[in-house]
Write an enzyme that holds these catalytic residues in place. Structure first.
Site, PDB file in Angstrom:
ATOM      1  CG  ASN A   1      -3.570   3.712  10.593  1.00  0.00           C
ATOM      2  OD1 ASN A   1      -3.736   4.203  10.462  1.00  0.00           O
ATOM      3  ND2 ASN A   1      -1.828   4.004  10.758  1.00  0.00           N
TER       4      ASN A   1
ATOM      5  CB  SER B   1      -1.328  -3.636   2.136  1.00  0.00           C
ATOM      6  OG  SER B   1      -0.112  -4.073   2.606  1.00  0.00           O
ATOM      7  CB  ALA B   2      -1.371  -8.623   0.200  1.00  0.00           C
TER       8      ALA B   2
ATOM      9  CB  ALA C   1      -0.698  -0.348   1.725  1.00  0.00           C
ATOM     10  CB  THR C   2       4.245   2.125   1.336  1.00  0.00           C
ATOM     11  OG1 THR C   2       3.677   2.071   3.031  1.00  0.00           O
ATOM     12  CG2 THR C   2       5.319   3.213   1.296  1.00  0.00           C
TER      13      THR C   2
ATOM     14  CB  THR D   1      10.250  -9.643 -12.694  1.00  0.00           C
ATOM     15  OG1 THR D   1      11.314  -9.353 -13.705  1.00  0.00           O
ATOM     16  CG2 THR D   1      10.223 -10.710 -12.725  1.00  0.00           C
TER      17      THR D   1
ATOM     18  CB  CYS E   1       4.233   3.096  10.218  1.00  0.00           C
ATOM     19  SG  CYS E   1       3.529   1.696   9.781  1.00  0.00           S
TER      20      CYS E   1
END
Length: 405
Positions: free
Chosen positions: A156, A204-205, A75-76, A244, A329
């Protein structure tokens, strides 16, 4: 060694075993290890097939077209690509951007960078205590030269939910692009990009039981949004993000998003009960305050200030629980949370906050134990506090004049 109870799901989540299994199938020679950009042989075709299937899985959760999903490292990066990409591409149309004071640093820092490039940023003040950013605030700040509004869907630190659907109506009417950071929202609240007037959305995963290091940016096709690429190279992802593709991580993200869609509503209901149980129990203590909106929130967060207790000391006392003060963070700094300060909290209350965040492995036994140890720790730390004694004696601390040493 007994592991502490994990209540920091807002920082990251463990990878679901089913997700890990799917990822393992894309790593070794026996699996789908090829480069998805290799168009001349079966190894590449198989990898591409998996990547495109994962794109569909992500798109399905948010009701988007798979062609609108661009893979990123998280996400960043998605936030950076959305903000800088749109601002730089459309700079000739206007240089005004709207965001809020309680966004993630991944939005605020790119905004500072854009200010240095000559853009003007309006930082909206949230509603005191609740932290809401309302459509009315956005409406009042919109101008003819506003090219972008960037707001998070779920905060968040406090879990407050922004009414992005209503804000999208305003931005579309103003011909302004709307970017939403949904890192903490995906898999927790319903997102329907076929009806919402949102142009860009970050994901974000690792916030929903997928791997770290992989994310996505939704980029609307109609009306079309164009971006100036921030990473140049082989022209992957339709030129928007070269590099990639990490097949195993992409497959993991797709699987995590599909699983989240199946369990989301039942899980929110289950977690809401656990959150309420913890909050109701903590209210037995005096001078305990909820940070964030009491109802317009997701169940996964409980941000609480314990007056007359230092948040860092409380965290150290809670050895059996993994929690955070502020967000992970920014918890490397001892500054009080800028989010809580923006809500109007005093330095003391902001410093005394703890964020409990819950997830799929949180049990009722966990909550019972954390409630017991938190109450005990708060009471013990207050016994050591001269300020607590003064408060109990009825002294108004705001009137006390402190002598300098």
């Amino acid at each position: 060694m007994k592991r502490p109870i994990y209540l920091d799901y807002a920082a990251t989540t463990p990878v679901d075993p089913q997700v890990a299994e799917r990822m393992m199938e894309c790593l070794t020679f026996d699996g789908t290890f090829g480069n998805a950009a290799s168009r001349s042989h079966a190894y590449g075709w198989q990898a591409e097939e998996k990547v495109e299937y994962a794109r569909e899985q992500v798109a399905n959760l948010i009701k988007a077209d798979p062609r609108e999903i661009v893979w990123t490292s998280g996400a960043t990066e998605s936030d950076n690509l959305a903000l800088k990409g749109v601002a730089q591409f459309y700079a000739s149309k206007g240089k005004h951007i709207i965001t809020s004071k309680i966004e993630h640093k991944a939005v605020l820092d790119p905004c500072r960078e854009l200010e240095e490039q000559g853009f003007e940023i309006t930082y909206l003040e949230p509603e005191p205590q609740t932290g809401l950013i309302t459509p009315e605030m956005v409406k009042a700040a919109l101008r003819p030269d506003t090219i972008l509004v960037s707001l998070m869907m779920v905060n968040n630190e406090i879990g407050t939910v922004t009414d992005v659907a209503a804000i999208g109506e305003l931005t579309r009417a103003n011909k302004t692009f709307f970017h939403v950071d949904a890192a903490q929202a995906a898999g927790k609240v319903d997102i329907d990009l076929s009806t919402m007037k949102i142009d860009l959305m970050s994901f974000s995963a690792h916030k929903i039981y997928g791997p770290k290091g992989i994310g996505a940016l939704y980029v609307r096709r109609s009306p079309r949004v164009r971006l100036k690429a921030q990473i140049h190279g082989g022209g992957h992802e339709r030129g928007m993000r070269s590099g990639t593709l990490a097949t195993h991580q992409i497959v993991g993200m797709g699987e995590a998003f599909e699983l989240a869609g199946k369990t989301m509503h039942a899980e929110q209901e289950r977690i809401r009960k656990l959150r309420d149980k913890l909050w109701n129990g903590l209210q037995d203590l005096e001078q305990v305050f909820l940070n964030g909106h009491p109802t317009q929130n997701v169940a996964n967060y409980l941000n609480v200030s314990f007056n007359f207790v230092e948040g860092e000391s409380l965290m150290m006392s809670l050895k059996d629980a993994a929690v955070s003060s502020g967000s992970a963070c920014t918890s490397a700094t001892l500054e009080p949370s800028y989010v809580l300060r923006a809500l109007g909290l005093s330095d003391e209350l902001a410093h005394s906050s703890i964020r409990f965040s819950f997830g799929k492995y949180t049990t009722e036994e966990d909550i019972d134990h954390v409630l017991t140890i938190t109450k005990a720790a708060v009471e013990k730390l207050r016994e050591l506090s001269p300020l607590w004694d003064m408060y109990k004696e009825g002294i108004d601390l705001s009137t006390v004049e402190w002598a300098e040493h």
